[in-house]
Design a protein around this motif. Structure first.
Motif, mmCIF file in Angstrom:
data_model
loop_
_atom_site.group_PDB
_atom_site.id
_atom_site.type_symbol
_atom_site.label_atom_id
_atom_site.label_comp_id
_atom_site.label_asym_id
_atom_site.label_seq_id
_atom_site.Cartn_x
_atom_site.Cartn_y
_atom_site.Cartn_z
ATOM 1 N N ALA A 114 20.889 -5.698 37.644
ATOM 2 C CA ALA A 114 21.299 -4.368 37.219
ATOM 3 C C ALA A 114 21.971 -4.513 35.864
ATOM 4 O O ALA A 114 22.923 -5.290 35.710
ATOM 5 C CB ALA A 114 22.263 -3.742 38.217
ATOM 6 N N LYS A 115 21.457 -3.794 34.874
ATOM 7 C CA LYS A 115 22.080 -3.811 33.558
ATOM 8 C C LYS A 115 23.404 -3.060 33.595
ATOM 9 O O LYS A 115 23.670 -2.283 34.516
ATOM 10 C CB LYS A 115 21.139 -3.180 32.531
ATOM 11 N N ARG A 116 24.207 -3.252 32.560
ATOM 12 C CA ARG A 116 25.521 -2.595 32.526
ATOM 13 C C ARG A 116 25.389 -1.071 32.460
ATOM 14 O O ARG A 116 26.290 -0.346 32.895
ATOM 15 C CB ARG A 116 26.318 -3.094 31.314
ATOM 16 N N ASP A 117 24.274 -0.574 31.937
ATOM 17 C CA ASP A 117 24.085 0.877 31.844
ATOM 18 C C ASP A 117 23.380 1.447 33.073
ATOM 19 O O ASP A 117 23.019 2.621 33.094
ATOM 20 C CB ASP A 117 23.307 1.234 30.579
ATOM 21 N N GLY A 118 23.165 0.621 34.114
ATOM 22 C CA GLY A 118 22.567 1.089 35.351
ATOM 23 C C GLY A 118 21.067 0.898 35.440
ATOM 24 O O GLY A 118 20.486 1.064 36.522
ATOM 25 N N ARG A 119 20.412 0.562 34.332
ATOM 26 C CA ARG A 119 18.970 0.328 34.373
ATOM 27 C C ARG A 119 18.669 -0.991 35.078
ATOM 28 O O ARG A 119 19.493 -1.898 35.120
ATOM 29 C CB ARG A 119 18.391 0.298 32.955
ATOM 30 N N HIS A 120 17.449 -1.108 35.634
ATOM 31 C CA HIS A 120 17.086 -2.327 36.347
ATOM 32 C C HIS A 120 16.357 -3.276 35.404
ATOM 33 O O HIS A 120 15.756 -2.869 34.410
ATOM 34 C CB HIS A 120 16.220 -2.022 37.575
ATOM 35 N N GLY B 247 21.341 -14.460 33.431
ATOM 36 C CA GLY B 247 22.075 -13.238 33.741
ATOM 37 C C GLY B 247 21.418 -12.021 33.142
ATOM 38 O O GLY B 247 20.396 -12.121 32.458
ATOM 39 N N PRO B 248 21.969 -10.828 33.366
ATOM 40 C CA PRO B 248 21.382 -9.609 32.814
ATOM 41 C C PRO B 248 21.550 -9.558 31.306
ATOM 42 O O PRO B 248 22.386 -10.253 30.722
ATOM 43 C CB PRO B 248 22.182 -8.490 33.497
ATOM 44 N N SER B 249 20.751 -8.738 30.647
ATOM 45 C CA SER B 249 20.784 -8.620 29.196
ATOM 46 C C SER B 249 21.850 -7.615 28.769
ATOM 47 O O SER B 249 22.472 -6.943 29.580
ATOM 48 C CB SER B 249 19.416 -8.199 28.679
ATOM 49 N N LEU B 250 22.050 -7.496 27.441
ATOM 50 C CA LEU B 250 23.197 -6.771 26.915
ATOM 51 C C LEU B 250 22.883 -5.376 26.393
ATOM 52 O O LEU B 250 23.768 -4.523 26.340
ATOM 53 C CB LEU B 250 23.832 -7.601 25.786
ATOM 54 N N LEU B 251 21.676 -5.145 25.934
ATOM 55 C CA LEU B 251 21.360 -3.887 25.264
ATOM 56 C C LEU B 251 21.484 -2.707 26.228
ATOM 57 O O LEU B 251 21.010 -2.761 27.364
ATOM 58 C CB LEU B 251 19.939 -3.951 24.706
ATOM 59 N N THR C 207 19.688 -7.646 23.074
ATOM 60 C CA THR C 207 18.292 -7.274 23.339
ATOM 61 C C THR C 207 18.155 -6.906 24.814
ATOM 62 O O THR C 207 19.112 -6.956 25.583
ATOM 63 C CB THR C 207 17.331 -8.423 22.997
ATOM 64 N N GLU C 208 16.922 -6.569 25.194
ATOM 65 C CA GLU C 208 16.666 -6.182 26.585
ATOM 66 C C GLU C 208 16.581 -7.384 27.522
ATOM 67 O O GLU C 208 16.724 -7.227 28.735
ATOM 68 C CB GLU C 208 15.337 -5.409 26.672
ATOM 69 N N LEU C 209 16.333 -8.596 26.977
ATOM 70 C CA LEU C 209 16.001 -9.727 27.839
ATOM 71 C C LEU C 209 16.961 -10.887 27.645
ATOM 72 O O LEU C 209 17.368 -11.187 26.517
ATOM 73 C CB LEU C 209 14.577 -10.212 27.551
ATOM 74 N N PRO C 210 17.310 -11.568 28.732
ATOM 75 C CA PRO C 210 18.168 -12.751 28.627
ATOM 76 C C PRO C 210 17.335 -13.987 28.287
ATOM 77 O O PRO C 210 16.121 -14.010 28.514
ATOM 78 C CB PRO C 210 18.755 -12.859 30.036
ATOM 79 N N PRO C 211 17.964 -15.033 27.741
ATOM 80 C CA PRO C 211 17.241 -16.290 27.541
ATOM 81 C C PRO C 211 17.006 -16.983 28.877
ATOM 82 O O PRO C 211 17.697 -16.725 29.860
ATOM 83 C CB PRO C 211 18.194 -17.095 26.650
ATOM 84 N N GLY C 212 16.019 -17.877 28.901
ATOM 85 C CA GLY C 212 15.711 -18.608 30.124
ATOM 86 C C GLY C 212 14.224 -18.768 30.312
ATOM 87 O O GLY C 212 13.417 -18.244 29.531
#
Length: 359
Positions: A7-13, A27-31, A81-86
């Motif tokens: 779950a992103k910080r803004d509620g999006r999946h 972990g989740p991304s930041l954007l 961005t929308e995506l985390p590294p990994g």
């Protein structure tokens, strides 16, 4: 298939998919999304269809420089961005600028009927490589994508308010792409849109009269002819249809009745991936650079009814004609809905057949 959900910080999946295990450290991304997301629908009285309105989409990302690519993995607070590294293969997340969303509410008053634009718009990032392309992915990566489309369709169906799921990809500035990182989208509609609705009606009529699947019979006829076939395998076929509206239009179809992504078995996914990759490699080989197209995948609606005549398939609409001229929709196409094709399907099929699809 390996999956991790966030779950992103803004509620999006955010969902990550991979052919290999995904590390627990990702972990989740930041954007984050804008706060004023509230699209609505208005009824078109003459066409008898819904039109979506989402004015905030005018602020969406437009040809960003590489360092501001929102689909490139990043954990840098200064460049979110929308995506985390990994290590993972495919990512799916809620669109920041959706034309349809479960959060839609309170449409503006108007003398025509309005309603909240309930639904879902998801972005599907095919690869972490910003210079990559769907056609250059390994076959097992494309098979994974077919399975991802199935999983997303099933998840959206479980909401109960979705009636149709369309997976598609726009590729190239010629078709209006504003972000060239390889990706597609999924639109989940609260109704069956006009184009698939019309096809479904014809498929249902044919099945009712013959007990057979229309597109399977059409694909078999193309296979028997061989004149326009681009790929023919044990479970799938690709061809330039005899009824093509666009130059270099191509269809990819399972040869046995399959109504939706979720109904594909492993052998069908594998051969469908090979058919899809063959078409894409032929396109780029013909163009000698990235070939622009719209790819749309049609499947059975989610209305709780049986659709035995419906056949899962992809349709490719390339705007390219010849000598770098593009086919834009003109008066007869836009105003009347009748396409005028200046090129014979047989001629364009021969050009594509002559291109080796080297995997």
């Amino acid at each position: 298939m390996y999956i991790r959900e966030f779950a992103k910080r803004d509620g999006r999946h955010l969902s990550l998919y991979s052919r290999r295990p995904i590390a627990d450290t990702i972990g989740p991304s930041l954007l984050e999304a804008p706060a004023d997301v509230n699209p609505h629908l208005r009824w078109h009285p003459l066409r008898g269809e819904w039109v979506a309105y989402a004015a905030y989409r005018q602020t969406r990302t437009f040809h960003p420089p590489p360092e501001y690519n929102p689909f490139a993995p990043s954990d840098h607070p200064g460049h979110p961005t929308e995506l985390p590294p990994g290590d993972y293969d495919i990512a799916v997340f809620d669109n920041r600028f959706p034309a349809l969303t479960a959060l839609a509410h309170d449409p503006p008053a108007c003398w025509v009927e309005t309603r909240p634009a309930q639904g879902q718009c998801e972005v599907v990032v095919f690869s972490q490589d910003p210079q990559g392309a769907l056609g250059r992915l390994p076959l097992d990566h494309i098979e994974l994508l077919l399975e991802v489309w199935a999983r997303r369709s099933e998840r959206l169906a479980a909401r109960g308010d979705i009636r149709y799921v369309l997976a598609f990809e726009n590729r190239g500035a010629e078709v209006g792409v504003t972000l060239h990182h390889p990706h597609g989208q999924i639109y989940a509609y609260p109704f069956v849109p006009p184009v698939p609705a019309r096809s479904l009606a014809n498929e249902a009529d044919y099945f009712g009269r013959t007990g057979r699947v229309l597109l399977c019979d059409l694909a078999a006829a193309e296979a028997d002819s061989g004149q326009r076939v681009l790929y023919r395998g044990p479970e799938a076929i690709a061809f330039v249809p005899a009824w093509a509206r666009y130059p270099y239009e191509a269809w990819v179809v399972p040869t046995a009745p399959v109504a939706a992504f979720a109904a594909l078995d492993g052998a069908q996914r594998a051969d469908l991936a090979r058919a899809l990759k063959t078409v894409l490699l032929k396109y780029d080989g013909l163009w000698q650079r990235p070939f622009p197209y719209l790819m749309a995948w049609y499947q059975a609606p989610l209305d709780g009814q049986a659709h035995p005549g419906c056949q899962l398939h992809a349709e490719f609409y390339p705007p390219y004609r010849s000598a770098d001229r593009l086919k834009y929709l003109a008066g007869t196409e836009l105003a009347a809905g009748m396409f005028a094709n200046d090129a014979l399907p047989e001629d364009k099929a021969r050009e594509l057949q002559a291109v080796d699809a080297i995997f």
